[in-house]
Design an enzyme around this catalytic site. Sequence first.
Site, short mmCIF file in Angstrom:
data_model
loop_
_atom_site.label_atom_id
_atom_site.label_comp_id
_atom_site.label_asym_id
_atom_site.label_seq_id
_atom_site.Cartn_x
_atom_site.Cartn_y
_atom_site.Cartn_z
N ASP A 119 60.92 39.24 53.25
CA ASP A 119 60.91 40.28 52.22
C ASP A 119 61.09 41.59 52.95
OD1 ASP A 119 60.29 42.25 50.42
OD2 ASP A 119 58.39 41.38 49.77
N HIS A 160 57.84 44.58 43.60
CA HIS A 160 58.15 43.39 44.42
C HIS A 160 58.98 42.40 43.60
CE1 HIS A 160 55.30 44.36 47.69
NE2 HIS A 160 54.55 44.88 46.73
N TYR A 205 46.31 42.04 54.63
CA TYR A 205 47.28 41.69 53.59
C TYR A 205 48.62 42.40 53.81
CZ TYR A 205 49.67 41.46 49.17
OH TYR A 205 50.61 41.25 48.20
N LYS A 229 52.36 37.76 50.16
CA LYS A 229 52.17 36.30 50.29
C LYS A 229 53.24 35.73 51.21
CE LYS A 229 48.81 34.01 48.21
NZ LYS A 229 47.83 34.42 49.19
N TYR A 260 43.49 41.21 49.14
CA TYR A 260 43.12 42.63 49.26
C TYR A 260 41.65 42.69 49.66
CZ TYR A 260 47.37 44.32 46.92
OH TYR A 260 48.65 44.63 46.60
#
Length: 374
Positions: free
Chosen positions: A11, A18, A230, A233, A348
């Site tokens: 990403d 996102h 974080y 994912k 988070y």
Amino acid sequence: MKLTLSVIKADIGSVGGHVTPSERLFQTVADHIRTAGQNLILDSYLSHTGDDIAILMTHTRGEGDEAIHKLAWDAFVAGTEAAKEQGLYGAGQDLLKTSFSGNVRGMGPAVAEMEIEERPAEPFLFFAADKTDPGAYNLPLYLAFVDPMNTPGLMLSPKISQGFRFVIMDVNHTEGDRVIELNAPEELYGIAALLRDPERFVVESVWSRATGEQAVAVATSRLHNIAGKYTGKDDPVMLVRAQMNFPATGEILAPYATCHFVAGGMRGSHQMPLMPVKLNEGISYFDGPPIVSCAGFCVQKGKLTEAVDNFAHPFWDTVRDTASRKSIEMRRQGFFGAAMLPMSELEYTGIVEKLTELEPRFKVRAGERALQVR
Ligand code: F6R
Ligand code: MG
Ligand code: MG
């Protein structure tokens, strides 16, 4: 001929949150692969699933090859520049290290690779998932490779009925790769006991016991293990070979009709159903739902056919409706219980800070007062 299939994804920025990479970002990555990859790779296929761009490459250089990994890394760096110029969200998000050091493993991008002896007909499937993590593939792989309720080939085909060897990784172990090998069907209950915990135990690869050939390669990286915090994912990619000594394409696809609940969705912190989607699909409801796409190919001497969009068939429209319904049902209970991931998996840190702040305000009742309130 010995052929390597490498898929490397990251990403590196997206439009409107996102959601999906921009046209320009996509083209920048494609241009880089086309020009810099000329004398290196035999063929390539570029796609995106949600906000992740995946580069599928064929070559003869083996797994973990520095030049191949650098090609993908440099393409992502070039894409990041375009993303920054356009003000895309999360530009360069998955490029966690500043300079390339031999292999993209441990640097942010996810990798699934296998070196194969190319069969006279070589059908394989390339899966990419967004807003979830590698454990999302545990259930579909279990069903496809060990369960005759899903895969009649396990009863009908002599080669497949010899079973498969699973290599399963403990992804919580950060000091190195901690893996176990288990054989199906004899060690089925051991496989099940591990795979039921998809945040910790993840299928890394599957091998034919009849021929020793590799059937599956899954990207098992955990971004928060690399970054220590974080960053998003892990959005896993996977390669699966199909037919003959392996399950048929339809047996590999069938488990996705379950829309099983996986870790991910909003802020990477929820349990949401996995929705099979068409190639190059974006993200929407609740920063999700988690999605999976599947491109089918045949390859000969490294040359790829066009991609077949395996979840574009009308059958999957009903399945998508199921995933939407399950999403809405789960979201009705907001942050309560099963809707959110356990503490250890929340992406988070805010909730930990909140609980630490509340901690000194807890009192343990003792003596007389404790008896009074009873
Ligand atoms: C999921 C995901 C999103 C973000 C959310 C908040 O993978 O990336 O759900 O977590 O959009 O993003 P930030 O914290 O970057 O504003
Ligand atoms: Mg993102
Ligand atoms: Mg993503």
